[in-house]
Design an enzyme around this catalytic site. Sequence first.
Site, mmCIF file in Angstrom:
data_model
loop_
_atom_site.group_PDB
_atom_site.id
_atom_site.type_symbol
_atom_site.label_atom_id
_atom_site.label_comp_id
_atom_site.label_asym_id
_atom_site.label_seq_id
_atom_site.Cartn_x
_atom_site.Cartn_y
_atom_site.Cartn_z
ATOM 1 N N GLU A 130 -23.846 -144.062 22.121
ATOM 2 C CA GLU A 130 -24.856 -142.882 21.706
ATOM 3 C C GLU A 130 -24.207 -141.626 21.907
ATOM 4 O O GLU A 130 -23.628 -141.024 22.795
ATOM 5 C CB GLU A 130 -25.987 -143.024 22.620
ATOM 6 C CG GLU A 130 -27.248 -142.971 21.857
ATOM 7 C CD GLU A 130 -27.624 -143.910 20.677
ATOM 8 O OE1 GLU A 130 -27.553 -143.621 19.531
ATOM 9 O OE2 GLU A 130 -27.912 -145.177 21.212
ATOM 10 N N THR A 134 -21.844 -140.524 20.277
ATOM 11 C CA THR A 134 -20.380 -140.654 20.364
ATOM 12 C C THR A 134 -19.677 -140.422 18.840
ATOM 13 O O THR A 134 -18.444 -140.095 18.717
ATOM 14 C CB THR A 134 -19.743 -142.174 20.770
ATOM 15 O OG1 THR A 134 -20.489 -142.987 20.235
ATOM 16 C CG2 THR A 134 -19.749 -142.175 22.232
ATOM 17 N N ALA A 173 -38.019 -142.492 14.374
ATOM 18 C CA ALA A 173 -38.233 -143.455 15.661
ATOM 19 C C ALA A 173 -36.726 -143.767 15.895
ATOM 20 O O ALA A 173 -36.438 -144.522 16.777
ATOM 21 C CB ALA A 173 -38.775 -144.624 15.092
ATOM 22 N N SER A 218 -34.445 -143.631 9.483
ATOM 23 C CA SER A 218 -35.053 -143.389 8.070
ATOM 24 C C SER A 218 -34.584 -142.216 7.302
ATOM 25 O O SER A 218 -34.364 -142.527 5.887
ATOM 26 C CB SER A 218 -36.700 -143.144 8.186
ATOM 27 O OG SER A 218 -36.949 -141.871 8.904
ATOM 28 N N SER A 219 -33.934 -141.276 7.914
ATOM 29 C CA SER A 219 -33.342 -140.065 7.160
ATOM 30 C C SER A 219 -32.092 -140.859 6.408
ATOM 31 O O SER A 219 -32.058 -140.574 5.080
ATOM 32 C CB SER A 219 -33.052 -138.927 8.025
ATOM 33 O OG SER A 219 -32.044 -139.494 8.874
ATOM 34 N N GLU A 226 -27.121 -134.522 5.118
ATOM 35 C CA GLU A 226 -27.955 -134.178 5.992
ATOM 36 C C GLU A 226 -27.332 -132.825 6.903
ATOM 37 O O GLU A 226 -28.072 -132.268 7.523
ATOM 38 C CB GLU A 226 -27.878 -135.287 6.985
ATOM 39 C CG GLU A 226 -28.988 -135.131 8.141
ATOM 40 C CD GLU A 226 -29.572 -136.322 8.667
ATOM 41 O OE1 GLU A 226 -29.552 -137.554 7.826
ATOM 42 O OE2 GLU A 226 -30.041 -136.558 9.739
ATOM 43 N N ASP A 255 -25.067 -143.357 10.933
ATOM 44 C CA ASP A 255 -26.201 -143.740 10.497
ATOM 45 C C ASP A 255 -26.165 -144.186 8.998
ATOM 46 O O ASP A 255 -26.326 -145.134 8.495
ATOM 47 C CB ASP A 255 -27.358 -142.613 10.678
ATOM 48 C CG ASP A 255 -27.889 -142.435 11.851
ATOM 49 O OD1 ASP A 255 -27.092 -143.048 12.762
ATOM 50 O OD2 ASP A 255 -28.674 -141.296 12.178
#
Length: 386
Positions: A36, A38, A126, A130-131, A161, A173
């Site tokens: 996380e 990272t 969440a 979703s992005s 983004e 992501d």
Amino acid sequence: MVVTASALSEAFLQQFQTRHAPDCFRAPGRVNLIGEHTDYNQGLVLPIALEMACYVAVASASHGKLRVYSSNLKQTREWPAAKIGSALPEHDWGDYVAGVAQELARSGYEIAPCDLYIRSEVPEGAGLSSSASLEVATALALLGHRSMDKLELAKLCQRAESRFVGMPCGIMDQYASVFGKEGAAIQIDCRNLEYRAVRLPPEVRIVAVNSMVKHELGSSAYRERVAECNEAVAAIRKANSAVESLRDVTPECFKQVQNSIPSTPRKRARHIITENERVSKFSAAATAVDLAEMGRLFLASHRSMQHDYEISCEELDFLVETAVSLKGIEGARMTGGGFGGCTVNLVRPDAVECFRKKIISAYEERFRITPLFYECTPAPGAGALL
Ligand code: ADP
Ligand code: MG
């Protein structure tokens, strides 16, 4: 819910009252198993792409606009297609679409007037991305029949983004949404941008639990963490100029230099450096079907985020503590950016139902909120729907 191309086409045609048959695309959300924060430190991550996905239908139009409708939000946004290169952020969901279109235009892909119809199964905000699924599905829809290298696609969406939306995110992501593998997690090396598939033992199910909270702190703290990691790198570079990112710092090297790092960046760096190690160890434990070790690493990762990276919250801590006290739960940790969103849990198949019931009753009693559950099966990455 699985959205088929025909369901999406029908909804599209009703919305836009057009006779053009749309093309349809799918891009999955993801749940990160371990690793996380990272990614923007050039480190290791281990996400799985989800069956829950964002779907986008697209058809050309003669109105001169890039027009988009989100059926989740029941809202439309539009821009003059020819001027998308000079569009400015408006600080709402349309920025994800305009950002992707602008990056495509910058890369030389003309944005022709069209209608886009979005329908997503990925819960918003969440921590299941979703992005990125919206960005990747949008990029595929705008590309249409034009092809783009998969890594370029992931990088382009990340740029959308970070530059347009203004969130200095890593590559995980978008990469997971593009490269996801059916039946396996993917361990991504965010330095060389290569990945390898990691099969998960069938003896555990991956269950995400949505805390249903999202504390406002989230996006400002994210920027703060990025800055604190950079501060740690700058301090370490004074002793060792070969270090370019926290990925270059081994645990041994960290022990030697840690006293030269101011205390807050030092804690952040310690999380990143130990977390990279945990990702490698977790992949090895998964391959060796060592469930106890997988669980131990999950909890160690959570503790590191709680105390060193300081991105957890009361609700996530409660979900993790409750989960690990139950029979048949091998491990639990928060996942995603932090300050709310989901936990991810390693659950024995025969314990899933009992886990659900016990978590719901404990969480409702403590916070008066009903959490949502998602059983996560690794699904393929983004592509066209037939
Ligand atoms: P996460 O990626 O973890 O879900 P983010 O805060 O990064 O959370 O992204 C959530 C944002 O993405 C939403 O607030 C919204 O602006 C946008 N978004 C996601 N899905 C949709 C959708 N179906 N329609 C419109 N906007 C969406
Ligand atoms: Mg996101």
